[in-house]
Design a protein around this motif. Structure first.
Motif, PDB file in Angstrom:
ATOM      1  N   ASN A 110      43.279  17.644  -1.069  1.00  0.00           N
ATOM      2  CA  ASN A 110      42.399  18.894  -0.294  1.00  0.00           C
ATOM      3  C   ASN A 110      40.889  18.381  -0.045  1.00  0.00           C
ATOM      4  OD1 ASN A 110      42.935  20.199  -2.034  1.00  0.00           O
ATOM      5  ND2 ASN A 110      43.863  21.316  -0.650  1.00  0.00           N
ATOM      6  N   ASP A 111      40.412  17.692  -1.413  1.00  0.00           N
ATOM      7  CA  ASP A 111      39.574  18.077  -1.616  1.00  0.00           C
ATOM      8  C   ASP A 111      38.434  16.711  -1.783  1.00  0.00           C
ATOM      9  OD1 ASP A 111      36.740  18.495  -3.800  1.00  0.00           O
ATOM     10  OD2 ASP A 111      37.438  20.371  -3.245  1.00  0.00           O
ATOM     11  N   TYR A 112      37.455  16.604  -1.606  1.00  0.00           N
ATOM     12  CA  TYR A 112      36.791  15.217  -1.533  1.00  0.00           C
ATOM     13  C   TYR A 112      36.427  15.111  -2.920  1.00  0.00           C
ATOM     14  CZ  TYR A 112      36.947  14.717   3.234  1.00  0.00           C
ATOM     15  OH  TYR A 112      36.613  13.836   4.355  1.00  0.00           O
ATOM     16  N   THR A 113      36.048  16.139  -3.705  1.00  0.00           N
ATOM     17  CA  THR A 113      35.487  15.559  -5.132  1.00  0.00           C
ATOM     18  C   THR A 113      37.035  15.326  -5.985  1.00  0.00           C
ATOM     19  OG1 THR A 113      35.861  17.796  -5.765  1.00  0.00           O
ATOM     20  CG2 THR A 113      33.784  17.743  -4.947  1.00  0.00           C
ATOM     21  N   GLN A 114      38.097  15.749  -6.133  1.00  0.00           N
ATOM     22  CA  GLN A 114      39.196  15.617  -6.735  1.00  0.00           C
ATOM     23  C   GLN A 114      39.868  14.601  -7.199  1.00  0.00           C
ATOM     24  OE1 GLN A 114      41.661  18.413  -4.920  1.00  0.00           O
ATOM     25  NE2 GLN A 114      41.193  19.564  -5.387  1.00  0.00           N
ATOM     26  N   ILE A 121      43.759  11.477   0.650  1.00  0.00           N
ATOM     27  CA  ILE A 121      42.982  12.340   0.926  1.00  0.00           C
ATOM     28  C   ILE A 121      44.114  13.417   1.762  1.00  0.00           C
ATOM     29  CG2 ILE A 121      41.274  13.854   2.612  1.00  0.00           C
ATOM     30  CD1 ILE A 121      40.382  13.483  -0.288  1.00  0.00           C
TER      31      ILE A 121
END
Length: 121
Positions: A75-79, A47
């Protein structure tokens, strides 16, 4: 030996880097094939932010042992878990175990934890 670090953020980053380096680049989750292979080049999802500072140290330490690590910044926790499941990265390091377990259950991911990494707010 550690020297005293005046800046609190720098101290946190330094301690996290030491902890991560001390476990010889253990990351939280990997896809099935990455577990089975003896790889020398790894793409690790992280991240953006403090993780980037920590992983600069980790990649330098890993290089001394013949392991090449390329970080892929999200920059996104699901990616990172989605990219790992699709095979776009070999591992990721950004989440605590309850989050990973929930992601596996919710999305049916075939990824597994292999170690612990620093997690902070």
């Amino acid at each position: 030996m550690l020297t005293i670090i005046k800046n609190r953020l720098s101290r946190r980053v330094a301690l996290a880097a030491i902890a991560v380096a001390a476990v010889s680049v253990s990351v939280l989750s990997v896809s099935g094939p990455a577990v089975a292979e003896d790889k020398k080049d790894l793409k690790v999802g992280i991240i953006s932010g403090e993780d980037e500072d920590v992983w600069r140290v980790v990649t330098a330490e890993a290089a001394k042992k013949g392991l090449t690590i390329e970080t892929v910044v999200f920059n996104d926790y699901t990616q990172p878990n989605e990219a790992l499941e699709r095979g776009e990265i070999d591992a990721n390091a950004f989440q605590h175990l309850p989050y990973l377990e929930n992601q596996i259950k919710t999305n049916g991911y075939k990824i597994v934890p292999v170690g612990y990494t620093g997690v902070w707010p």
